[in-house]
Design an enzyme around this catalytic site. Structure first.
Site, PDB file in Angstrom:
ATOM      1  N   ASP A  98     157.866 -22.824  34.761  1.00 55.12           N
ATOM      2  CA  ASP A  98     158.484 -24.134  34.636  1.00 55.12           C
ATOM      3  C   ASP A  98     158.416 -24.795  36.013  1.00 55.12           C
ATOM      4  O   ASP A  98     158.385 -24.124  37.039  1.00 55.12           O
ATOM      5  CB  ASP A  98     159.938 -23.966  34.179  1.00 55.12           C
ATOM      6  CG  ASP A  98     160.613 -25.274  33.854  1.00 55.12           C
ATOM      7  OD1 ASP A  98     159.959 -26.327  33.981  1.00 55.12           O
ATOM      8  OD2 ASP A  98     161.790 -25.248  33.462  1.00 55.12           O
TER       9      ASP A  98
ATOM     10  N   CYS B 162     162.734   0.227  17.003  1.00 56.94           N
ATOM     11  CA  CYS B 162     162.896   0.362  18.456  1.00 56.94           C
ATOM     12  C   CYS B 162     163.679   1.628  18.782  1.00 56.94           C
ATOM     13  O   CYS B 162     164.406   2.175  17.949  1.00 56.94           O
ATOM     14  CB  CYS B 162     163.583  -0.871  19.039  1.00 56.94           C
ATOM     15  SG  CYS B 162     165.393  -0.898  18.941  1.00 56.94           S
TER      16      CYS B 162
ATOM     17  N   CYS C 254     167.591   1.657  18.163  1.00 54.67           N
ATOM     18  CA  CYS C 254     168.031   1.877  16.786  1.00 54.67           C
ATOM     19  C   CYS C 254     167.743   3.303  16.330  1.00 54.67           C
ATOM     20  O   CYS C 254     168.462   3.853  15.483  1.00 54.67           O
ATOM     21  CB  CYS C 254     167.355   0.880  15.856  1.00 54.67           C
ATOM     22  SG  CYS C 254     167.967  -0.807  16.072  1.00 54.67           S
TER      23      CYS C 254
END
Length: 369
Positions: A93, A306, A309
């Protein structure tokens, strides 16, 4: 090498697009979510983890990098990719949002902006030309023009002045660009005025940038206004150039904006909300500070692959979050970033099949945001 753009597929029931962007540091499959790595790192996650998650590109911020590490160190290190040990694409940015969000610590003129450094309290100066020179020193694969970002709810006269200065600065940024291995995106402004958005898109399209961003949203407008102006502006942008919605957002924001024809997104939400104990799943948000999770032995999302989990329970993550243990922030950040990447994969697949419109309807009506 300069940026190349391929339009691979379009959804039959919406404006969603499946595209491919090729840069000097690799290929970006879109729709894509870009994690925010403001200071050279995505909060709590290392680059090996991001690569394992499937992150294609990260975002850096010119304002912060200009203050630290600054031009001298970046010159000595041979650019930002080498400094942070990241060999995939980087978008920077211009820093316009950060600079103009400090109204009492900066002075704006046609030449550029003078602002006070939060590092050493000295005054720094950036013009469109020096901003581009610094982004080229960073070695960004995708650079953004220096723009004037005002709140979307600004009075019309403020929005007009900011938009016209953004246009003049955009032309100067394009003239200042000297490297062929970087690309430059223009930023459409105009707050929440349709005629201004139309004027801004037309002016910047005539300058023939490598891609186009929709700026000035998620800074004060309602959700309905954000969705309307995302749809309205995306339709005004060149079909065969990338489209980037800056600073947005939630999973629902992403799906709605992909449906409108946007290709690229960035936001701090996955890691920022993780610090607050908020996890994103295919069933919606899990707010891990709620007492009911203290004895919940289920994973965050039983369908998620993942490692968080696979190994940890909601009960454990509740404990870490309540105790403000940084490990909890890190684990939830990993899961959220994984979820966002899988969401983008799913969107790409649905567009290729021509079924994105149906998927979007299901997601927006069934998954809590």
């Amino acid at each position: 090498m300069p940026l190349t753009f391929e339009l691979l597929a379009e959804d039959t029931g919406s404006k969603a697009r499946r595209t491919r962007i090729t840069t000097s540091h690799g290929v970006i499959e879109t729709p894509v979510f870009m994690p925010v790595g403001t200071f050279g790192a995505v909060r709590t996650l290392d680059h090996a983890e991001l690569e394992g998650i499937g992150t294609q590109i990260i975002l850096g911020n010119t304002y912060h990098l200009y203050l630290r590490p600054g031009p001298d160190i970046l010159t000595q290190r041979g650019g930002y990719h080498r400094l942070i040990h990241w060999n995939r694409p980087i978008l920077t940015d211009s820093g316009g949002f950060q600079i103009f969000s400090l109204p009492h610590q900066r002075t704006l003129s046609e030449k550029g902006v003078t602002f006070k450094s939060y590092v050493d309290q000295s005054y720094k100066h950036l013009t469109p030309e020096t901003n581009i020179a610094f982004q080229e020193l960073i070695g960004s694969d995708i650079m953004m023009v220096l723009d004037v970002c005002v709140p979307s709810t600004s009075p019309r006269e403020v929005a007009v002045e900011a938009m016209h200065r953004t246009h003049r600065w955009a032309e100067r940024c394009k003239k200042a660009k000297s490297r062929n291995d970087t690309s430059l995106f223009g930023i459409v402004q105009g707050a929440i005025f349709e005629d201004l958005r139309k004027e801004s898109a037309a002016t910047l399209s005539a300058l023939d940038f490598d891609g186009y961003a929709i700026g000035g949203l998620a800074v004060g407008e309602t959700d309905e206004e954000r969705e309307h102006f995302t749809n309205f502006t995306a339709e005004l942008l060149p079909r065969h150039k990338p489209r980037y919605l800056m600073g947005v957002g939630t999973p629902h924001d992403l799906v709605r904006s992909i449906r409108a024809g946007v290709d690229m997104f960035d936001c701090i939400i996955p890691t920022n909300h993780a610090r607050q104990g908020v996890a994103y799943t295919w069933d919606g948000k899990v707010r891990l500070r709620r007492t009911k999770y203290a004895v919940d032995e289920s994973p965050l999302d039983p369908t998620c692959a993942c490692h968080v989990c696979a190994r940890y329970s909601r009960s454990y993550l509740y404990q870490l979050n309540k105790c403000e243990e940084p490990t909890g922030w890190r684990l939830i950040s990993y899961h959220n970033t994984w979820f966002y990447e899988r969401l983008m994969e799913r969107c790409r697949a649905e567009i290729e099949k021509g079924t994105f419109a149906q998927f979007a309807q299901w997601f927006l009506s069934s998954v809590d945001d």
